[in-house]
Design a protein around this motif. Structure first.
Motif, PDB file in Angstrom:
ATOM      1  N   ARG A 188       2.399 -10.065  -4.335  1.00  0.00           N
ATOM      2  CA  ARG A 188       1.622 -10.186  -3.104  1.00  0.00           C
ATOM      3  C   ARG A 188       2.574 -10.415  -1.933  1.00  0.00           C
ATOM      4  O   ARG A 188       3.634 -10.997  -2.091  1.00  0.00           O
ATOM      5  CB  ARG A 188       0.614 -11.340  -3.187  1.00  0.00           C
ATOM      6  N   ALA A 189       2.183  -9.966  -0.766  1.00  0.00           N
ATOM      7  CA  ALA A 189       2.994 -10.160   0.432  1.00  0.00           C
ATOM      8  C   ALA A 189       2.080 -10.216   1.642  1.00  0.00           C
ATOM      9  O   ALA A 189       0.960  -9.696   1.619  1.00  0.00           O
ATOM     10  CB  ALA A 189       4.010  -9.035   0.585  1.00  0.00           C
ATOM     11  N   VAL A 190       2.573 -10.851   2.708  1.00  0.00           N
ATOM     12  CA  VAL A 190       1.822 -10.975   3.957  1.00  0.00           C
ATOM     13  C   VAL A 190       2.524 -10.169   5.036  1.00  0.00           C
ATOM     14  O   VAL A 190       3.757 -10.181   5.152  1.00  0.00           O
ATOM     15  CB  VAL A 190       1.709 -12.452   4.388  1.00  0.00           C
ATOM     16  N   PHE A 191       1.725  -9.469   5.833  1.00  0.00           N
ATOM     17  CA  PHE A 191       2.237  -8.736   6.990  1.00  0.00           C
ATOM     18  C   PHE A 191       1.981  -9.592   8.222  1.00  0.00           C
ATOM     19  O   PHE A 191       0.836  -9.843   8.588  1.00  0.00           O
ATOM     20  CB  PHE A 191       1.534  -7.384   7.105  1.00  0.00           C
ATOM     21  N   LEU A 192       3.061 -10.068   8.849  1.00  0.00           N
ATOM     22  CA  LEU A 192       2.969 -10.872  10.066  1.00  0.00           C
ATOM     23  C   LEU A 192       3.224  -9.965  11.260  1.00  0.00           C
ATOM     24  O   LEU A 192       4.290  -9.349  11.366  1.00  0.00           O
ATOM     25  CB  LEU A 192       4.003 -12.005  10.035  1.00  0.00           C
ATOM     26  N   SER A 193       2.251  -9.867  12.167  1.00  0.00           N
ATOM     27  CA  SER A 193       2.331  -8.856  13.216  1.00  0.00           C
ATOM     28  C   SER A 193       1.814  -9.371  14.550  1.00  0.00           C
ATOM     29  O   SER A 193       1.082 -10.366  14.618  1.00  0.00           O
ATOM     30  CB  SER A 193       1.521  -7.623  12.806  1.00  0.00           C
ATOM     31  N   GLN A 203       1.511   1.326  12.722  1.00  0.00           N
ATOM     32  CA  GLN A 203       2.186   2.268  11.831  1.00  0.00           C
ATOM     33  C   GLN A 203       3.027   1.538  10.784  1.00  0.00           C
ATOM     34  O   GLN A 203       3.078   1.951   9.617  1.00  0.00           O
ATOM     35  CB  GLN A 203       3.058   3.218  12.645  1.00  0.00           C
ATOM     36  N   ARG A 204       3.682   0.458  11.184  1.00  0.00           N
ATOM     37  CA  ARG A 204       4.460  -0.334  10.232  1.00  0.00           C
ATOM     38  C   ARG A 204       3.543  -0.964   9.189  1.00  0.00           C
ATOM     39  O   ARG A 204       3.897  -1.057   8.008  1.00  0.00           O
ATOM     40  CB  ARG A 204       5.279  -1.399  10.967  1.00  0.00           C
ATOM     41  N   PHE A 205       2.364  -1.363   9.638  1.00  0.00           N
ATOM     42  CA  PHE A 205       1.385  -1.916   8.708  1.00  0.00           C
ATOM     43  C   PHE A 205       0.919  -0.844   7.722  1.00  0.00           C
ATOM     44  O   PHE A 205       0.759  -1.117   6.522  1.00  0.00           O
ATOM     45  CB  PHE A 205       0.199  -2.486   9.480  1.00  0.00           C
ATOM     46  N   GLU A 206       0.708   0.357   8.211  1.00  0.00           N
ATOM     47  CA  GLU A 206       0.277   1.444   7.330  1.00  0.00           C
ATOM     48  C   GLU A 206       1.328   1.722   6.253  1.00  0.00           C
ATOM     49  O   GLU A 206       0.995   1.978   5.092  1.00  0.00           O
ATOM     50  CB  GLU A 206      -0.005   2.700   8.147  1.00  0.00           C
ATOM     51  N   GLY A 207       2.606   1.680   6.628  1.00  0.00           N
ATOM     52  CA  GLY A 207       3.664   1.856   5.644  1.00  0.00           C
ATOM     53  C   GLY A 207       3.689   0.727   4.639  1.00  0.00           C
ATOM     54  O   GLY A 207       3.857   0.954   3.429  1.00  0.00           O
ATOM     55  N   PHE A 208       3.494  -0.496   5.133  1.00  0.00           N
ATOM     56  CA  PHE A 208       3.424  -1.671   4.256  1.00  0.00           C
ATOM     57  C   PHE A 208       2.254  -1.557   3.288  1.00  0.00           C
ATOM     58  O   PHE A 208       2.390  -1.790   2.080  1.00  0.00           O
ATOM     59  CB  PHE A 208       3.292  -2.911   5.147  1.00  0.00           C
ATOM     60  N   ARG A 209       1.085  -1.165   3.801  1.00  0.00           N
ATOM     61  CA  ARG A 209      -0.126  -1.070   2.984  1.00  0.00           C
ATOM     62  C   ARG A 209      -0.038   0.068   1.960  1.00  0.00           C
ATOM     63  O   ARG A 209      -0.729   0.036   0.936  1.00  0.00           O
ATOM     64  CB  ARG A 209      -1.343  -0.893   3.900  1.00  0.00           C
ATOM     65  N   SER A 210       0.825   1.056   2.204  1.00  0.00           N
ATOM     66  CA  SER A 210       0.984   2.132   1.217  1.00  0.00           C
ATOM     67  C   SER A 210       1.640   1.628  -0.066  1.00  0.00           C
ATOM     68  O   SER A 210       1.534   2.266  -1.117  1.00  0.00           O
ATOM     69  CB  SER A 210       1.820   3.278   1.797  1.00  0.00           C
ATOM     70  N   ALA A 215      -5.766  -5.576  -1.950  1.00  0.00           N
ATOM     71  CA  ALA A 215      -5.915  -6.737  -2.834  1.00  0.00           C
ATOM     72  C   ALA A 215      -4.604  -7.494  -3.007  1.00  0.00           C
ATOM     73  O   ALA A 215      -4.599  -8.661  -3.409  1.00  0.00           O
ATOM     74  CB  ALA A 215      -6.425  -6.284  -4.201  1.00  0.00           C
ATOM     75  N   ASP A 216      -3.486  -6.839  -2.704  1.00  0.00           N
ATOM     76  CA  ASP A 216      -2.179  -7.454  -2.920  1.00  0.00           C
ATOM     77  C   ASP A 216      -1.532  -7.936  -1.627  1.00  0.00           C
ATOM     78  O   ASP A 216      -0.364  -8.326  -1.624  1.00  0.00           O
ATOM     79  CB  ASP A 216      -1.226  -6.443  -3.575  1.00  0.00           C
ATOM     80  N   SER A 217      -2.267  -7.878  -0.519  1.00  0.00           N
ATOM     81  CA  SER A 217      -1.640  -8.194   0.762  1.00  0.00           C
ATOM     82  C   SER A 217      -2.615  -8.933   1.668  1.00  0.00           C
ATOM     83  O   SER A 217      -3.821  -8.967   1.431  1.00  0.00           O
ATOM     84  CB  SER A 217      -1.169  -6.917   1.450  1.00  0.00           C
ATOM     85  N   ALA A 218      -2.045  -9.504   2.703  1.00  0.00           N
ATOM     86  CA  ALA A 218      -2.842 -10.144   3.751  1.00  0.00           C
ATOM     87  C   ALA A 218      -2.185  -9.843   5.089  1.00  0.00           C
ATOM     88  O   ALA A 218      -1.008  -9.483   5.159  1.00  0.00           O
ATOM     89  CB  ALA A 218      -2.924 -11.649   3.512  1.00  0.00           C
ATOM     90  N   VAL A 219      -2.962  -9.970   6.154  1.00  0.00           N
ATOM     91  CA  VAL A 219      -2.446  -9.732   7.498  1.00  0.00           C
ATOM     92  C   VAL A 219      -2.635 -10.996   8.315  1.00  0.00           C
ATOM     93  O   VAL A 219      -3.713 -11.604   8.299  1.00  0.00           O
ATOM     94  CB  VAL A 219      -3.182  -8.555   8.182  1.00  0.00           C
TER      95      VAL A 219
END
Length: 345
Positions: A188-193, A203-210, A215-219
């Protein structure tokens, strides 16, 4: 009352012509047209007179006669974000040897300030503008184009292809960061934006979410990507339980905010939290910081944008080409810079 600072009459082009023993028109053409032929002897006389009189040509007058200001405007969101000075340095590498002056404006994520910057660029009759502010509205860019100014958009994109664009592949960069965290075993990982209405962040989030599915991430979002806002948002993220063990920050300032909050809370990076940023600003290269990050190649983006702009201006000096030639999109590849904050030794 005695004036201790007497006004000295300004040296004029007429003074230069008289001292050189040539006509005023000859001096004017020599100064304003690089392809105007004068004999070697005449050139030496003019240069000698200029040096002796300490004469500085009136740039405004030259611009009026040639329909050029020899000024390039650069618009950034903030001068406090180390990413932008890197980009501006790349612009200067290209425009300085070409004889252009740089006019810097900051939009400060404020619509009134943004309008002032656009108005100033138009009033100063800049030959071209490089818009690097991620928050500047498309309509403001359109106003510059409508005023006949050549425009290049750098490190951001518009909703529709209006002008030439130079960008990094943000989706690829986001994917590279996420794959590296996944490779360390983080399920699991978190995207801090910052705000996701900024296209680069989205766009960076879209790459991260790919790589990390929903279910494995949070924003976790900050109001802006300024350091104070980033630190405040990071405090909120790290105080919530369960605390994340891996974070991908949408830019390095956000990553530094998380580092600041983690240190205050007694958390260690990377032992307690693995962290990857985006941009490769100089602060992240300091050994004590050692930030793993995606290099957004700010200096190269600036240099490429300036080169494209100079080429546009040179082809048709004094008139905008944005509306006449189909916009070009130049995409640079990002690079993952591995240091210590992700857990790599």
């Amino acid at each position: 009352m005695v004036n201790r600072f007497p006004v000295t009459p300004r040296t004029t082009i007429t003074d230069v012509a008289l001292l050189a023993g040539v006509s005023k028109a000859t001096v004017s053409k020599y100064l304003s047209a690089t392809d105007y032929y004068v004999s070697e002897k005449t050139r030496e006389k003019i240069e000698s007179a200029i040096k002796e009189l300490n004469y500085y040509p009136n740039a405004l007058a030259q611009g009026l006669s040639s329909r050029r200001s020899y000024a390039i405007g650069v618009v950034v969101a903030s001068i406090t974000n180390p990413f932008y000075p890197e980009l501006v340095a790349g612009v200067e590498e290209v425009i300085d040897p070409a004889g252009y002056t740089l006019l810097l404006g900051t939009s400060a994520e404020n619509s009134d300030k943004e309008a002032d910057v656009v108005r100033t660029m138009i009033q100063r009759r800049v030959d071209g503008a490089i818009v690097a502010s991620a928050t500047m509205r498309d309509g403001s860019v359109q106003k510059l184009v409508n005023a006949g100014i050549n425009v290049i958009v750098a490190s951001r994109e518009l909703a529709r292809p209006l002008v030439d664009t130079v960008v990094i592949d943000n989706r690829l960069g986001g994917r590279m960061a996420a794959e590296h965290l996944r490779g360390h075993g983080f399920g699991r990982a978190v995207f801090l934006s910052g705000p996701l209405d900024v296209l680069a962040f989205r766009q960076r989030f879209e790459g991260f979410r790919s790589v990390y599915r929903e279910a494995d991430s949070a924003v976790h979002l900050a109001r802006t990507s300024e350091l104070a806002e980033a630190t405040e948002a990071a405090f909120g993220l790290l105080r919530d339980l369960p605390r994340p063990s891996a974070v991908f920050a949408a830019n390095d300032t956000l990553a530094l905010g998380l580092m600041t909050a983690a240190h205050t809370l007694g958390l260690r990076i990377p032992e307690d939290i693995a962290l990857i940023g985006f941009d490769d600003i100089w602060v992240g290269r300091i050994p004590g910081v050692s930030l793993t990050t995606v290099d957004s190649r700010a200096r190269q983006v600036g240099a490429v944008a300036a080169g494209m702009l100079a080429e546009r201006i040179g082809r048709h000096p004094g008139e905008s080409r944005n509306a006449r030639k189909p916009p070009e999109r130049h995409v640079l590849a990002p690079q993952l810079i591995v240091r210590g904050s992700c857990g790599c030794s």
